[in-house]
Enzyme design. Structure first.
Site, PDB file in Angstrom:
ATOM      1  N   ASP A 115       0.889  -1.367  -0.005  1.00 54.32           N
ATOM      2  CA  ASP A 115      -0.123  -0.117  -0.042  1.00 54.32           C
ATOM      3  C   ASP A 115       0.672   1.194  -0.215  1.00 54.32           C
ATOM      4  O   ASP A 115       0.295   2.232   0.193  1.00 54.32           O
ATOM      5  CB  ASP A 115      -0.810   0.072   1.204  1.00 54.32           C
ATOM      6  CG  ASP A 115      -2.081   0.771   1.045  1.00 54.32           C
ATOM      7  OD1 ASP A 115      -2.569   1.048  -0.211  1.00 54.32           O
ATOM      8  OD2 ASP A 115      -2.863   1.641   1.842  1.00 54.32           O
ATOM      9  N   ASP A 136     -12.307  -0.058   5.197  1.00 57.19           N
ATOM     10  CA  ASP A 136     -11.021   0.209   4.243  1.00 57.19           C
ATOM     11  C   ASP A 136     -10.068   1.256   4.690  1.00 57.19           C
ATOM     12  O   ASP A 136      -8.919   1.240   4.399  1.00 57.19           O
ATOM     13  CB  ASP A 136     -11.642   1.125   2.965  1.00 57.19           C
ATOM     14  CG  ASP A 136     -12.793   0.413   2.197  1.00 57.19           C
ATOM     15  OD1 ASP A 136     -12.518  -0.942   2.043  1.00 57.19           O
ATOM     16  OD2 ASP A 136     -13.565   0.798   1.839  1.00 57.19           O
ATOM     17  N   ASP A 160      -3.969  -4.216  -5.758  1.00 56.39           N
ATOM     18  CA  ASP A 160      -3.418  -2.925  -5.878  1.00 56.39           C
ATOM     19  C   ASP A 160      -1.937  -2.822  -6.049  1.00 56.39           C
ATOM     20  O   ASP A 160      -1.332  -1.643  -6.413  1.00 56.39           O
ATOM     21  CB  ASP A 160      -3.616  -2.055  -4.523  1.00 56.39           C
ATOM     22  CG  ASP A 160      -5.052  -1.801  -4.091  1.00 56.39           C
ATOM     23  OD1 ASP A 160      -5.835  -2.140  -4.894  1.00 56.39           O
ATOM     24  OD2 ASP A 160      -5.266  -1.368  -3.214  1.00 56.39           O
TER      25      ASP A 160
END
Length: 443
Positions: A226, A417, A264
Site C-alpha cells: 500500500d 477500508d 493494488d
C-alpha cells in the site's frame, strides 16, 4: 489429510486408449478404446456382475473428505445393469461407495457425492456388468474428484464477521449479519499477520477439502504494501517476500484453490518513488505468478486494478510484464464498487490488449463483494474508495457472467477500508457491524 486433490482418475475419457485401466478375465470381457470412450463387451459366460469388469487401482482415499463420482454410460441393450464401486483394492474390499444403475441406449451422466470412511493409498474403482447375456457397455467422462468447484466455494468459518457473530449473538444485528455475510463464501486474506503462512494455508485448505469445497485465497504481503498508506505493512524485504511466496506454494501443494495475487500492487506502481522500485515491484509480482503458476491445481489471478484507475492498455502492459502468462488471468474491482457491466467491459479491454501483446486467452474475475449499487452516488459522482455511504453487497461468489470466469467476494464485506468515510476511526481491516449493516441495507 488427503494426499490427492482434484480428479483422481487417470485417462477418464479414454483419450489415451486404456492407459491406466485394468480389464477382468479375457474369457469374460473384451475392451476397445477409440479415443472418445471405452467399449467393454461381456461374454455370455459372465453370469455374475463381477465376472465382467474394468477398473483402476492405486487411488488415494482419505477419511472424512467429500468426493464426487461421475461417469457417462450407455449399453447395447436397454435395461443393462451396471455396478460401480470405490473402495479398498484388496481384501477385505471395503466399499466407500457401492452403486448399481440401469443403463439405456442413450448416454446418461450419473453423479454420486459421498463422504469417504477409508484411509488408503491402494483404493480402487471398478465397473461390473456381467449378466449371462452378451452386452456392450460404453463408458466415458469418468471422474472421481475431491474438493473441486463441483462442490461449491468454501465459507470461511473464522472470518471477521463470523468471529464478531460468535461474540455478539445477542446483538440486534446478529441475525442479519449471519444471513447476509457469515454464511456467504468469500476470500480469506493471508499476509504479514500469518506468522507461519505455510501451516496456516495448509490448515485452511484441509478444512475446505473436508467439506468438499473450493477455497478463495487473497495474498496481501507485498514488500512496501500500500506504499505506506492505510493498509501499510507487508514483507520486510524483497527477499523475504520471495521466501513467503515459496511458503505459500508449499502450503497449497497439489490442492485446488482460486488465488488472487496482491491487490493494488500493480495499479499503485505510479506512487513508488523510482523506476528501480517499480521494476522491483513488477518482478515480485512476476515471481508470485511464476511460482504459483507451477502448482497443478491452483488457479491464479493477478490484480488488475479497477475501471476508473489505470487505462486498459497500460494495465495490460503491467500484467504482461508481471508474468500474467503464467496465471489464469487477472482480477478487477478488488475492494472497489464498480457495477459488474462496467467491470466486465474494462476487463474485456485489458484482455484484448493482452492479446495484442502476445498473451491471448487471459481470463478474469470480478470482485462483487460491495458493488450492488455500483460506484456512483446520488449526484452521479464516483464515490471515494474509503468506506463510502450508499454501497450494497453484490452478487455472492458464483460462476461468472459476461465473459468473467467468476464473480467473487474478494474484499471481506464489513471490514473497514481505513479511517475514513462512514468508517471514521475504524482501522483498515477491522470488522464493523455498523459498516456491515450499511452494506446489507444499501445505505
Amino acid at each position: 489429510m488427503p494426499e490427492r486433490y482434484g480428479d483422481l482418475i487417470v485417462n477418464g475419457t479414454f483419450s489415451n486408449g486404456t492407459t491406466g485401466w485394468w480389464t477382468g478375465d479375457p474369457a469374460y470381457v473384451a475392451v476397445a478404446a477409440s479415443g472418445t470412450g471405452l467399449e467393454a463387451t461381456a461374454t455370455t459366460d459372465a453370469v455374475n456382475l463381477w465376472d465382467a469388469g474394468v477398473g483402476q487401482d492405486n487411488l488415494i482415499l482419505s477419511p472424512g473428505c467429500r468426493y464426487t463420482l461421475s461417469f457417462t454410460a450407455r449399453a447395447s441393450q436397454a435395461g443393462t445393469t451396471l455396478r460401480v464401486q470405490v473402495g479398498l483394492g484388496a481384501d477385505p474390499w471395503t466399499s466407500a461407495i457401492d452403486k448399481t444403475v440401469t443403463l439405456g441406449n442413450a448416454d446418461t451422466c450419473f453423479t454420486f457425492p459421498f463422504r469417504c470412511p477409508l484411509d488408503t493409498s491402494t483404493g480402487q474403482i471398478s465397473f461390473q456388468f456381467g449378466q449371462s447375456t452378451a452386452v456392450t457397455v460404453y463408458l466415458t467422462e469418468i471422474r472421481l474428484t475431491c474438493s473441486t468447484i463441483d462442490e461449491g466455494f468454501y465459507v470461511d468459518p473464522d472470518s471477521n464477521a463470523a468471529k464478531w457473530l460468535a461474540a455478539n449473538r445477542d446483538d440486534l444485528r446478529a441475525n442479519k449479519i449471519e444471513r447476509a455475510l457469515v454464511r456467504r463464501p468469500g476470500a480469506r486474506w493471508f499476509g504479514d499477520w500469518n506468522k507461519d503462512v505455510k501451516t496456516d494455508i495448509d490448515a485452511y485448505m484441509v478444512a475446505a477439502a473436508a467439506k468438499g469445497q473450493l477455497p478463495i485465497i487473497t495474498l496481501y504481503n507485498m514488500y512496501n504494501r500500500d506504499n505506506g498508506g492505510q493498509s501499510s505493512g507487508g514483507a520486510p524485504s524483497p527477499e523475504a517476500y520471495r521466501t513467503w511466496i515459496e511458503s505459500v506454494a508449499a502450503g497449497m501443494a497439489d490442492r485446488p484453490a482460486l488465488v488472487i495475487v496482491e491487490p493494488d500492487s500493480l495499479a499503485q506502481l505510479g506512487n513508488l518513488p523510482s523506476d528501480a522500485a517499480r521494476t522491483e515491484r513488477v518482478g515480485l509480482v512476476a515471481y508470485a505468478a511464476q511460482t504459483l503458476g507451477t502448482l497443478p491445481a491452483t488457479t491464479v489471478y493477478l490484480d488488475g486494478g479497477n475501471a476508473t484507475w489505470i487505462r486498459p492498455a497500460q494495465m495490460a502492459t503491467l500484467l504482461k510484464d508481471a508474468s500474467v502468462a503464467h496465471a489464469r488471468g487477472f482480477a478487477v474491482n478488488v475492494a472497489n464498487f464498480d457495477a459488474v457491466d462496467i467491470c466486465c467491459t474494462y476487463a474485456d479491454q485489458i484482455t484484448a490488449e493482452l492479446g495484442r501483446l502476445g498473451v491471448p486467452g487471459a481470463g478474469f474475475v470480478v470482485d462483487t463483494s460491495r458493488n450492488g449499487n455500483g460506484a456512483m452516488n446520488a449526484d452521479g459522482q464516483h464515490v471515494d474508495w474509503c468506506n463510502p455511504a450508499g454501497r450494497r453487497l453484490g452478487v455472492p461468489s458464483s460462476i461468472g457472467v459476461a465473459g468473467a470466469d467468476y464473480l467473487l467476494w474478494i474484499k471481506v464485506p464489513g471490514d473497514s477500508d481505513g479511517s475514513g468515510g462512514i468508517g471514521e476511526g475504524i482501522p483498515a481491516g477491522t470488522f464493523s457491524p455498523y459498516l456491515a449493516e450499511r452494506l446489507i441495507d444499501g445505505t
